[in-house]
Design an enzyme around this catalytic site. Structure first.
Site, PDB file in Angstrom:
ATOM      1  N   ASP A 187      37.136  47.538  20.460  1.00  0.00           N
ATOM      2  CA  ASP A 187      36.415  47.974  19.261  1.00  0.00           C
ATOM      3  C   ASP A 187      37.139  49.187  18.653  1.00  0.00           C
ATOM      4  O   ASP A 187      37.480  50.129  19.370  1.00  0.00           O
ATOM      5  CB  ASP A 187      34.988  48.360  19.705  1.00  0.00           C
ATOM      6  CG  ASP A 187      34.035  48.590  18.553  1.00  0.00           C
ATOM      7  OD1 ASP A 187      34.234  47.989  17.482  1.00  0.00           O
ATOM      8  OD2 ASP A 187      33.068  49.368  18.730  1.00  0.00           O
ATOM      9  N   ASP A 241      25.603  49.444  19.150  1.00  0.00           N
ATOM     10  CA  ASP A 241      25.832  50.399  20.233  1.00  0.00           C
ATOM     11  C   ASP A 241      24.656  51.382  20.321  1.00  0.00           C
ATOM     12  O   ASP A 241      23.983  51.506  21.347  1.00  0.00           O
ATOM     13  CB  ASP A 241      27.154  51.157  19.999  1.00  0.00           C
ATOM     14  CG  ASP A 241      27.570  51.976  21.194  1.00  0.00           C
ATOM     15  OD1 ASP A 241      26.845  51.977  22.200  1.00  0.00           O
ATOM     16  OD2 ASP A 241      28.629  52.640  21.150  1.00  0.00           O
TER      17      ASP A 241
HETATM   18  P1  13P Z   1      25.841  51.457  15.695  1.00  0.00           P
HETATM   19  O1  13P Z   1      26.216  52.895  15.872  1.00  0.00           O
HETATM   20  O2  13P Z   1      25.004  51.266  14.462  1.00  0.00           O
HETATM   21  O3  13P Z   1      25.232  50.858  16.884  1.00  0.00           O
HETATM   22  O4  13P Z   1      27.208  50.675  15.397  1.00  0.00           O
HETATM   23  C1  13P Z   1      28.038  50.273  16.446  1.00  0.00           C
HETATM   24  C2  13P Z   1      29.384  49.815  15.982  1.00  0.00           C
HETATM   25  O5  13P Z   1      29.645  49.550  14.828  1.00  0.00           O
HETATM   26  C3  13P Z   1      30.419  49.669  17.020  1.00  0.00           C
HETATM   27  O6  13P Z   1      31.650  49.303  16.486  1.00  0.00           O
HETATM   28  O1  G3H Z   2      31.741  52.360  16.715  1.00  0.00           O
HETATM   29  C1  G3H Z   2      31.862  53.007  17.724  1.00  0.00           C
HETATM   30  C2  G3H Z   2      31.086  52.674  18.933  1.00  0.00           C
HETATM   31  O2  G3H Z   2      29.741  53.048  18.796  1.00  0.00           O
HETATM   32  C3  G3H Z   2      31.752  53.282  20.127  1.00  0.00           C
HETATM   33  O3  G3H Z   2      31.646  54.664  20.088  1.00  0.00           O
HETATM   34  O4  G3H Z   2      33.918  55.672  20.277  1.00  0.00           O
HETATM   35  O5  G3H Z   2      31.854  56.898  21.054  1.00  0.00           O
HETATM   36  O6  G3H Z   2      32.721  54.932  22.335  1.00  0.00           O
HETATM   37  P1  G3H Z   2      32.590  55.601  20.990  1.00  0.00           P
HETATM   38 ZN    ZN Z   3      32.004  50.106  14.556  1.00  0.00          ZN
END
Ligand code: 13P
Ligand code: G3H
Ligand code: ZN
Length: 307
Positions: free
Chosen positions: A81, A254
């Protein structure tokens, strides 16, 4: 079974539903998400950020997901991601991920195309699918004027050019959502017409980031047990349903799991101050994630679409 995001998203596009991409950082999250998926016969994408790799360690994350995939009947994907570091992206492509995101959304258009294309060229021979991103997921502070908002949204013509020149398998678009628990100051507002325009010009499946709903019951409960989550606001369920109806095929979650996990751990610790067995409070957090993921699977319409 571990499959690519492309396989899951092409099926979602054809079937008119979306697949959930749920972020993982540790064993409890992997177990909760895959248990929920198995229970509802739904495919799921296990999303791993660069921060998650740093926290858990690359081989721990890959092993956890591999073990889950051997154990479960449903189709799972292991996805990077918001990949930004080329070394990490390369490691993911070579060492067990089935999908990577290259997030060049903060680069100038031409540079975003160039770096995304490079990742596609690395990933394709290995059978790994690639998600690109165009447009900005602005934070709540950035939403000051309509013209500024419009400038952050994905441009439909640029999206068509981006997909054609990069060869990406899917595209993340910006239509007004943002990451985290504080998404809107006033009314929640998503640019649905913009989404429809983009879908009209782009063939590949589209992705919605920053899609957490921020369950107000969880916020209230968290605050009762000592959290400080004032004015936390997310994307309403109706907006997600509408976005999926218009053609969003992957929805990223997330924050909703982070909040549920934390709130139920807080509750358990508050109610049983004598407790110091981590399995007891982490178990309560894990159960709360199962419920969140099952709820999202129903919302996205992917129940029963695992095979
Ligand atoms: P949220 O913070 O809305 O859960 O989005 C998660 C996300 O886009 C991870 O890539
Ligand atoms: O879009 C991001 C996700 O919520 C992951 O967040 O980079 O803090 O792991 P992070
Ligand atoms: Zn994201």
């Amino acid at each position: 079974m571990l499959v690519t995001n492309k396989e899951l998203m092409d099926a979602a596009k054809a079937g008119g539903y979306a697949v959930g991409a749920f972020n993982i950082n540790n064993m409890e999250f992997v177990q909760a998400i895959t248990d929920a998926a198995e229970e509802l016969n739904s495919p799921v994408i296990l999303a791993v950020s660069q921060g998650a790799i740093k926290y858990a360690g690359f081989s721990n994350i890959v092993s956890l997901v591999r073990t889950a995939s051997e154990d479960k009947k449903v189709k799972l994907s292991l996805h990077l991601d918001h990949g930004k570091d080329m070394q990490i992206i390369e490691q993911c492509i070579n060492d067990g991920f089935t999908s990577v995101m290259i997030d060049g959304s903060d680069l100038p258009f031409d540079e975003n195309i160039a770096i995304t294309r490079k990742v596609v060229e690395m990933a394709r021979p290995k059978g790994v699918s690639v998600e690109g991103e165009l447009g900005r997921l602005a934070g709540v502070e950035d939403h000051v004027s309509v013209s500024k908002e419009n400038a952050t949204y994905t441009d439909p013509d640029e999206a068509a050019e981006f997909v054609e020149k990069t060869g990406v398998d899917s595209l993340a678009v910006a239509i007004g959502t943002s990451h985290g628990a504080y998404k809107f100051k006033g009314d929640a507002k998503l640019a649905m017409d913009r989404l429809t325009e983009i879908i009209g010009k782009v063939d590949v499946p589209l992705v919605l980031h920053g899609a957490s709903g921020v369950n107000q019951e969880h916020v209230k409960m968290g605050n009762e047990f000592g959290a400080k989550l004032m004015n936390a606001r997310g994307v309403p369920d109706e907006a997600i349903t509408e976005a999926v109806k218009r053609g969003i095929c992957k929805v990223n979650i997330d924050t909703d799991m982070r909040i549920a996990f934390t709130v139920f751990i807080r509750k358990t610790m508050y109610e049983k101050p004598e407790l110091f067995d981590p399995r007891k409070y982490l178990g309560a957090g894990r159960d709360a994630i199962v419920d969140v993921v099952k709820y999202k699977i129903n919302l996205f319409g992917s129940e029963g679409k695992a095979f």
